[in-house]
Design an enzyme around this catalytic site. Structure first.
Site, mmCIF file in Angstrom:
data_model
loop_
_atom_site.group_PDB
_atom_site.id
_atom_site.type_symbol
_atom_site.label_atom_id
_atom_site.label_comp_id
_atom_site.label_asym_id
_atom_site.label_seq_id
_atom_site.Cartn_x
_atom_site.Cartn_y
_atom_site.Cartn_z
ATOM 1 N N ASN A 132 22.120 25.172 27.331
ATOM 2 C CA ASN A 132 22.984 24.347 26.523
ATOM 3 C C ASN A 132 23.844 24.938 25.379
ATOM 4 O O ASN A 132 24.936 24.246 25.128
ATOM 5 C CB ASN A 132 21.636 23.514 25.614
ATOM 6 C CG ASN A 132 22.207 22.686 24.583
ATOM 7 O OD1 ASN A 132 22.879 21.775 24.572
ATOM 8 N ND2 ASN A 132 22.393 23.375 23.225
ATOM 9 N N TYR A 178 38.831 24.956 26.992
ATOM 10 C CA TYR A 178 37.465 24.261 26.947
ATOM 11 C C TYR A 178 36.987 23.544 28.410
ATOM 12 O O TYR A 178 36.369 23.849 28.898
ATOM 13 C CB TYR A 178 37.428 23.534 25.912
ATOM 14 C CG TYR A 178 36.041 22.705 25.748
ATOM 15 C CD1 TYR A 178 34.790 23.686 25.281
ATOM 16 C CD2 TYR A 178 35.717 21.543 26.102
ATOM 17 C CE1 TYR A 178 33.662 22.981 25.310
ATOM 18 C CE2 TYR A 178 34.381 20.759 25.910
ATOM 19 C CZ TYR A 178 33.353 21.366 25.642
ATOM 20 O OH TYR A 178 32.158 21.152 25.357
ATOM 21 N N THR A 214 27.009 15.243 17.222
ATOM 22 C CA THR A 214 26.726 16.542 17.065
ATOM 23 C C THR A 214 27.460 17.173 15.686
ATOM 24 O O THR A 214 28.679 16.628 15.544
ATOM 25 C CB THR A 214 26.687 17.232 18.156
ATOM 26 O OG1 THR A 214 28.276 17.610 18.687
ATOM 27 C CG2 THR A 214 26.074 16.622 19.173
#
Length: 254
Positions: A89, A154, A189
């Site tokens: 994760n 990314y 998040t």
């Protein structure tokens, strides 16, 4: 449902907050024992304070380091026995200019978002192969398929993670070990909050409007998918990339 991860020992990297913490809590609720490695010691100890010590262990560590992973794996096995599940994760965002980004900066992104997943898998796979049982879940991103300007590199790292998922699934499939990816979309998040804080106020409204469901995900909704893939209910699911994006990727822009 409860108990579908009963008897399992699951490692979660970067499990101290956000999606990782949600996966920890969901897996515990399903009966698993959990070992977490995270570079954020404060957040890890805070999470540990609210959980059952006999089924949860936290250790600070840097997943970019094979030595840290090895030491953590030994600790985890000493506490709870062989690892039956791994959730890769831990990750980091990147907002780099492809012409100005340095090699060191590039390597730092890929060390966390891609290389570490292989290092962690390498640590747990021998026992999984010997037992002919195990599940690895790599937390990728919708950026593996579509991305934004300014997110370089990314998308490349997350695309690589999905590719690693497929490749590793083929390698260990004959040993009945499964490897899958989960690709979350926008999720509430810290990383998303951090990004939105750098954008104009109307950005959040635009994001919500782009989603067919009119909202973004809660970390628990990503955790539910991960728990399924870790469980025996997903016994014939491997080499797959599960998008959990509220339908975002199903629509045209505009």
């Amino acid at each position: 449902m409860t108990g579908r991860l009963e008897g399992q020992h699951i490692i979660v990297t970067g499990g101290s907050r956000g999606i990782g913490a949600a996966i920890v809590e969901k897996s515990l609720a399903e009966g698993a024992r959990i070992s977490v490695i995270d570079i954020d010691t404060t957040a890890g100890l805070s999470l540990a304070n609210g959980l059952e010590a006999d089924r949860f262990v936290f250790a600070p560590g840097d997943i970019r380091s094979a030595a840290d992973i090895s030491a953590f794996h030994e600790l985890a096995v000493a506490n709870f026995g062989p690892v039956t599940g791994l959730v890769n994760n831990a990750g980091r965002n990147s907002y780099a200019d492809p012409l100005k980004m340095t090699e060191i900066e590039w390597d730092e992104v890929f060390a966390v978002d891609l290389k570490a997943a292989w290092l962690c898998a390498r640590a747990v796979l021998p026992a999984m192969i010997a037992a002919r049982r195990g599940s690895i879940v790599n937390i990728a991103s919708v950026h593996a398929d579509q991305t934004y300007k300014g997110y370089f590199p990314y998308a490349a790292a997350k695309s690589g993670l999905v590719g690693l998922t497929r490749s590793l699934a083929l390698e260990v499939g004959p040993n009945q070990v499964r490897v899958n990816a989960v690709s979350p979309g926008w999720t509430e998040t810290f990383l998303v909050a951090e990004y939105l804080a750098t954008q104009p106020p109307e950005m959040r409204k635009q994001v919500l409007a782009a989603h067919p469901m009119g909202r973004i995900a809660k970390p628990t909704e990503i955790a539910n998918c991960a728990a399924f893939l870790l469980s025996d209910e997903a016994s014939f699911v491997t080499g797959a990339n599960w998008r959990v994006d509220g339908g975002l990727g199903a629509r045209f822009a505009g």
